[in-house]
Design an enzyme around this catalytic site. Structure first.
Site, PDB file in Angstrom:
ATOM      1  N   CYS A 112       0.869  -1.178   0.000  1.00 48.85           N
ATOM      2  CA  CYS A 112       0.000   0.000   0.000  1.00 48.85           C
ATOM      3  C   CYS A 112       0.911   1.235   0.000  1.00 48.85           C
ATOM      4  O   CYS A 112       2.087   1.125  -0.332  1.00 48.85           O
ATOM      5  CB  CYS A 112      -0.985  -0.016   1.169  1.00 48.85           C
ATOM      6  SG  CYS A 112      -0.274   0.145   2.820  1.00 48.85           S
TER       7      CYS A 112
ATOM      8  N   ASN B 118       2.324   1.515   4.317  1.00 53.15           N
ATOM      9  CA  ASN B 118       2.617   0.236   4.964  1.00 53.15           C
ATOM     10  C   ASN B 118       2.296   0.272   6.466  1.00 53.15           C
ATOM     11  O   ASN B 118       3.002  -0.311   7.275  1.00 53.15           O
ATOM     12  CB  ASN B 118       4.065  -0.169   4.710  1.00 53.15           C
ATOM     13  CG  ASN B 118       4.392  -1.617   5.086  1.00 53.15           C
ATOM     14  OD1 ASN B 118       5.507  -1.905   5.482  1.00 53.15           O
ATOM     15  ND2 ASN B 118       3.446  -2.525   4.966  1.00 53.15           N
TER      16      ASN B 118
ATOM     17  N   CYS C  89      -1.494   0.478   7.303  1.00 52.65           N
ATOM     18  CA  CYS C  89      -2.904   0.107   7.425  1.00 52.65           C
ATOM     19  C   CYS C  89      -3.241  -1.141   6.590  1.00 52.65           C
ATOM     20  O   CYS C  89      -3.365  -2.237   7.122  1.00 52.65           O
ATOM     21  CB  CYS C  89      -3.825   1.257   7.009  1.00 52.65           C
ATOM     22  SG  CYS C  89      -3.710   2.728   8.057  1.00 52.65           S
ATOM     23  N   ARG C  90      -3.372  -0.953   5.297  1.00 49.53           N
ATOM     24  CA  ARG C  90      -3.870  -2.019   4.431  1.00 49.53           C
ATOM     25  C   ARG C  90      -2.896  -3.172   4.236  1.00 49.53           C
ATOM     26  O   ARG C  90      -3.262  -4.339   4.412  1.00 49.53           O
ATOM     27  CB  ARG C  90      -4.277  -1.444   3.071  1.00 49.53           C
ATOM     28  CG  ARG C  90      -5.429  -0.465   3.179  1.00 49.53           C
ATOM     29  CD  ARG C  90      -5.672   0.269   1.888  1.00 49.53           C
ATOM     30  NE  ARG C  90      -4.579   1.201   1.621  1.00 49.53           N
ATOM     31  CZ  ARG C  90      -4.448   1.908   0.511  1.00 49.53           C
ATOM     32  NH1 ARG C  90      -5.315   1.750  -0.477  1.00 49.53           N
ATOM     33  NH2 ARG C  90      -3.447   2.749   0.363  1.00 49.53           N
ATOM     34  N   SER C  91      -1.665  -2.879   3.872  1.00 56.13           N
ATOM     35  CA  SER C  91      -0.739  -3.977   3.580  1.00 56.13           C
ATOM     36  C   SER C  91      -0.334  -4.777   4.828  1.00 56.13           C
ATOM     37  O   SER C  91      -0.250  -6.004   4.751  1.00 56.13           O
ATOM     38  CB  SER C  91       0.474  -3.505   2.787  1.00 56.13           C
ATOM     39  OG  SER C  91       1.180  -2.485   3.425  1.00 56.13           O
TER      40      SER C  91
ATOM     41  N   ASP D  26      -8.421   3.184   1.354  1.00 62.41           N
ATOM     42  CA  ASP D  26      -7.559   3.588   2.464  1.00 62.41           C
ATOM     43  C   ASP D  26      -8.462   3.904   3.657  1.00 62.41           C
ATOM     44  O   ASP D  26      -9.289   4.811   3.588  1.00 62.41           O
ATOM     45  CB  ASP D  26      -6.740   4.818   2.068  1.00 62.41           C
ATOM     46  CG  ASP D  26      -5.678   5.162   3.101  1.00 62.41           C
ATOM     47  OD1 ASP D  26      -5.779   4.714   4.264  1.00 62.41           O
ATOM     48  OD2 ASP D  26      -4.740   5.887   2.739  1.00 62.41           O
TER      49      ASP D  26
END
Length: 172
Positions: free
Chosen positions: A21, A24, A26-28, A137
């Site tokens: 993301c 690095n 939140c999402r990944s 996001d």
């Protein structure tokens, strides 16, 4: 999506996946944690190497966002990663590189040579409910945004692992 699996996945020749993301945090890291958890639950840890990174260096060295961690813990998953920036050598190292959105997909493709392009895809290419194809996001979306991301990523990781598992060769 056709997976770039050119060889059987073995304990000696494990399959390397990197989730990407922007920052690095939140999402990944959520994807890394969920995929690692699913791999462990199926007893497949020796066959995989799982990592995450960001296309920016804004948060390098930081732990996952506290709301991402809280959401993952609620589902029995711990996020262990520390933010790092995606590097050009990662393109050669990883077998599959999954971007969380179109912007990060574009950033990865700009770094890549022709030989790397087949191993770069979007996370939601594996989502049975792909929506617009992007993992949103959650940073400004409150706790509901983090739960939404968790559910999207969980579905996508399950589908991804379902597609990879037939390539695992337990015995030589």
């Amino acid at each position: 999506m056709d997976l770039p699996v050119e060889r059987p996945i073995t304990k000696e020749n494990h399959y390397k996946v990197c989730f990407v993301c922007l920052g690095n945090i939140c999402r990944s890291p959520t994807a890394e944690g969920i995929f690692q958890h699913q791999v462990e639950k199926r007893g497949l840890s020796p066959f995989f190497e799982i990592d995450s990174s960001g296309t920016s260096a804004f948060h390098e060295g930081e732990s996952a966002n506290s709301k991402s961690q809280r959401t993952a813990r609620k589902h029995g998953i711990t996020l262990h990663s520390k933010a790092r920036r995606f590097k050009p050598f990662d393109l050669d190292y990883f077998d599959l590189i999954l971007a969380m959105d179109n912007e990060n997909l574009s950033n990865l493709k700009q770094m890549a040579s022709e030989k790397h392009l087949e191993k770069i895809a979007r996370m939601r290419d594996f989502d049975p409910q792909p929506g617009d194809g992007q993992v949103p996001d959650p940073y400004y979306g409150g706790i509901d945004g983090f739960e939404n991301v968790f559910q999207i990523v969980k579905r996508s990781c399950t589908q991804l692992l379902d597609k990879l598992e037939p390539h695992i060769q337990s015995e030589p």
